[in-house]
Design a protein around this motif. Structure first.
Motif, PDB file in Angstrom:
ATOM      1  N   LEU A   1      -1.299  -0.024   9.622  1.00 22.81           N
ATOM      2  CA  LEU A   1      -1.837   0.062   8.434  1.00 22.81           C
ATOM      3  C   LEU A   1      -2.490   1.734   9.297  1.00 22.81           C
ATOM      4  CD1 LEU A   1      -2.344   0.601   5.360  1.00 22.81           C
ATOM      5  CD2 LEU A   1      -4.901  -0.757   6.378  1.00 22.81           C
ATOM      6  N   PHE A   2      -3.140   1.351  10.573  1.00 27.24           N
ATOM      7  CA  PHE A   2      -3.670   2.547  11.787  1.00 27.24           C
ATOM      8  C   PHE A   2      -3.098   3.206  11.145  1.00 27.24           C
ATOM      9  CE2 PHE A   2      -5.440   4.088  15.392  1.00 27.24           C
ATOM     10  CZ  PHE A   2      -6.660   4.050  14.597  1.00 27.24           C
ATOM     11  N   ARG A   3      -1.203   2.646  12.442  1.00 26.63           N
ATOM     12  CA  ARG A   3      -1.104   4.284  12.147  1.00 26.63           C
ATOM     13  C   ARG A   3      -0.667   5.616  10.659  1.00 26.63           C
ATOM     14  NH1 ARG A   3       2.505   3.573  17.084  1.00 26.63           N
ATOM     15  NH2 ARG A   3       1.883   1.761  18.275  1.00 26.63           N
ATOM     16  N   ASP A   4      -0.491   4.396   9.902  1.00 31.08           N
ATOM     17  CA  ASP A   4      -0.516   4.779   8.519  1.00 31.08           C
ATOM     18  C   ASP A   4      -1.295   6.059   8.304  1.00 31.08           C
ATOM     19  OD1 ASP A   4       2.281   3.963   8.580  1.00 31.08           O
ATOM     20  OD2 ASP A   4       1.669   2.128   7.225  1.00 31.08           O
ATOM     21  N   MET A   5      -2.501   5.429   8.315  1.00 29.21           N
ATOM     22  CA  MET A   5      -3.474   6.093   7.977  1.00 29.21           C
ATOM     23  C   MET A   5      -3.828   7.028   9.419  1.00 29.21           C
ATOM     24  SD  MET A   5      -6.227   3.002   5.983  1.00 29.21           S
ATOM     25  CE  MET A   5      -5.313   2.353   4.713  1.00 29.21           C
TER      26      MET A   5
ATOM     27  N   PRO B   1      -4.803  10.306  11.666  1.00 27.97           N
ATOM     28  CA  PRO B   1      -5.850  10.118  12.262  1.00 27.97           C
ATOM     29  C   PRO B   1      -7.420   9.102  11.295  1.00 27.97           C
ATOM     30  CG  PRO B   1      -5.112  12.688  12.642  1.00 27.97           C
ATOM     31  CD  PRO B   1      -4.819  12.430  10.945  1.00 27.97           C
ATOM     32  N   VAL B   2      -7.407   8.542  11.989  1.00 26.26           N
ATOM     33  CA  VAL B   2      -8.449   7.110  11.367  1.00 26.26           C
ATOM     34  C   VAL B   2     -10.204   8.385  11.926  1.00 26.26           C
ATOM     35  CG1 VAL B   2      -9.352   5.076  11.628  1.00 26.26           C
ATOM     36  CG2 VAL B   2      -6.820   5.642  11.820  1.00 26.26           C
TER      37      VAL B   2
ATOM     38  N   GLY C   1     -10.880  12.489  15.442  1.00 27.73           N
ATOM     39  CA  GLY C   1     -10.080  10.969  15.240  1.00 27.73           C
ATOM     40  C   GLY C   1      -9.719  10.315  15.932  1.00 27.73           C
ATOM     41  N   TYR C   2      -8.847   9.479  15.301  1.00 32.61           N
ATOM     42  CA  TYR C   2      -8.902   8.213  16.721  1.00 32.61           C
ATOM     43  C   TYR C   2      -6.714   7.787  15.881  1.00 32.61           C
ATOM     44  CZ  TYR C   2     -12.680   7.601  18.955  1.00 32.61           C
ATOM     45  OH  TYR C   2     -13.837   7.608  19.802  1.00 32.61           O
ATOM     46  N   VAL C   3      -6.350   8.173  17.280  1.00 32.44           N
ATOM     47  CA  VAL C   3      -4.484   7.718  16.572  1.00 32.44           C
ATOM     48  C   VAL C   3      -4.131   6.306  17.896  1.00 32.44           C
ATOM     49  CG1 VAL C   3      -4.509  10.504  15.612  1.00 32.44           C
ATOM     50  CG2 VAL C   3      -3.450   9.625  18.584  1.00 32.44           C
TER      51      VAL C   3
ATOM     52  N   ASP D   1     -13.294   7.132   3.975  1.00 29.91           N
ATOM     53  CA  ASP D   1     -12.531   6.183   3.969  1.00 29.91           C
ATOM     54  C   ASP D   1     -11.165   7.135   3.765  1.00 29.91           C
ATOM     55  OD1 ASP D   1     -11.973   3.312   3.480  1.00 29.91           O
ATOM     56  OD2 ASP D   1     -10.634   4.823   1.765  1.00 29.91           O
ATOM     57  N   PHE D   2      -9.865   6.325   3.950  1.00 29.96           N
ATOM     58  CA  PHE D   2      -8.594   7.489   3.717  1.00 29.96           C
ATOM     59  C   PHE D   2      -8.087   6.813   2.708  1.00 29.96           C
ATOM     60  CE2 PHE D   2      -4.022   6.350   2.502  1.00 29.96           C
ATOM     61  CZ  PHE D   2      -3.578   7.474   3.202  1.00 29.96           C
TER      62      PHE D   2
END
Length: 361
Positions: free
Chosen positions: A33-37, A39-40, A86-88, A268-269
């Protein structure tokens, strides 16, 4: 494509995919989910140095989990959507460099000086740059950010300390190929993820989240339609062909939208996906839910749709909760009041931050 799919089915699948329905994500599901969302971002109201968080979706403390991943450089910090932090995942850094790398052209004199210093020192903090150059921090920081957006330098955020080390990207990650993906190739990859999570989206939603050119997003989406991976659904938006087929089969009849109230921070995404939608009336969430006196603290998702916002003043400590605005009917405002208040107090202390007004009263 004139086949009509019930909106409740689409909404139910969206909530399920984002782990906002009955099931929460374990660590294996969360990593995907982190990858799909990506950059977090960090939470909208957060302390400097906080790690990213995908709120309301994990069955564990993802704040501590991501703190450890960041320390190990399994996830890395960058400046992506128009310079936003953001984080990836580290092994996807090449993908997001392809999507967001800005060509800075010829470096300014100050940028060249900063880059030369960072290369010579093999890592240096802003305070040390200040001492070495005599520049003010307020002048150094924006130039570093420009070099960061071009993925020339890397900000090594491994903890919550304020004075972080800056390196050249090449010195820290010599294996990274910054030309592995063209921007169009990278965009097609992330749009398929965006479609997977939102089920049905239009180009303005993708622009709202990724902060890329609208026509470029339409071009990539239309190419995915031509490749048979997307469906242009009734000229409303795009959908994965596999999801379109599934939602038109009887096996999807079991999709039900559970009643729920979820309070979401402004980064939030799902908030960012809907923040600036052209086909939404009014266009912006902040226009749909606005208060004449107070700013938005969080948005309120009710049964999978944004139906309200919490207003007040944020503080590092008990925040001041002034009021909420809901677009529900008067009867629903009454019948669901306790449910809404309980959702708010999952994020705020009921005694330290009592809500002063409910819908103005």
């Amino acid at each position: 494509m004139d086949i009509k799919i019930p909106g409740e089915k689409i909404n139910a699948l969206r909530m399920q995919r984002q782990y906002l329905a009955d099931k929460k994500a374990g660590k294996k599901e969360y990593d995907k989910l982190f990858r799909d969302m990506s950059p977090v971002p960090v939470r909208y109201w957060s302390a400097p140095g906080d790690p990213p968080s995908i709120s309301s979706r994990a069955d564990f403390d993802d704040f501590e989990y991501n703190f450890k991943l960041r320390k190990n450089r399994d996830i890395v910090k960058g400046r992506f959507q128009n310079g936003s932090v953001g984080y990836v995942a580290f092994d996807e850094l090449e993908l997001f460099i392809g999507l967001y790398k800005k060509d800075r052209g010829r470096l300014s004199r100050m940028q060249f000086e900063l880059l030369d210093l960072i290369e010579h020192e093999d890592g240096i903090t802003i305070n040390r740059i200040k001492k070495a150059t005599g520049y003010f921090v307020k002048n150094i920081t924006p130039e570093l950010h420009k070099l960061q957006e071009a993925f020339i330098i890397f900000e090594d955020q491994t903890d919550n300390e304020g004075d972080r080390m800056w390196f050249t990207l090449e010195s820290v990650f010599p294996e990274i190929d910054i030309k592995k993906y063209t921007q169009l190739e990278a965009l097609k990859i992330v749009l398929k993820r965006f479609a997977k999570l939102n089920i049905l989206f239009d180009a303005s939603m993708a622009r709202s989240f990724y902060k890329l050119n609208l026509n470029f997003i339409k071009q990539a989406s239309d190419e995915l339609v031509n490749l048979g991976e997307f469906v242009n659904y009734n000229n409303i938006g795009y959908m994965l062909k596999s999801d379109f087929d599934y939602l038109n089969r009887s096996e999807s009849d079991g999709l039900k939208l559970p009643k729920s109230v979820i309070v979401m921070h402004r980064n939030d995404f799902l908030v960012k996906s809907n923040e600036n939608r052209e086909n939404q009336s009014p266009r912006l969430l902040k226009e749909k839910f606005k208060h004449e006196k107070y700013g938005v603290l969080q948005y309120i998702l009710i049964d999978g749709e944004f139906h309200g916002a919490l207003f007040g003043n944020f503080k590092f400590g008990p925040s001041i909760l002034e009021d909420i605005i809901l677009d529900l009917s008067d009867s629903e405002k009454i019948s669901r009041k306790d449910e809404i208040l309980n959702a708010i107090y999952e994020h705020h202390d009921r005694e330290a931050s009592p809500l002063k007004k409910y819908c103005g009263k």
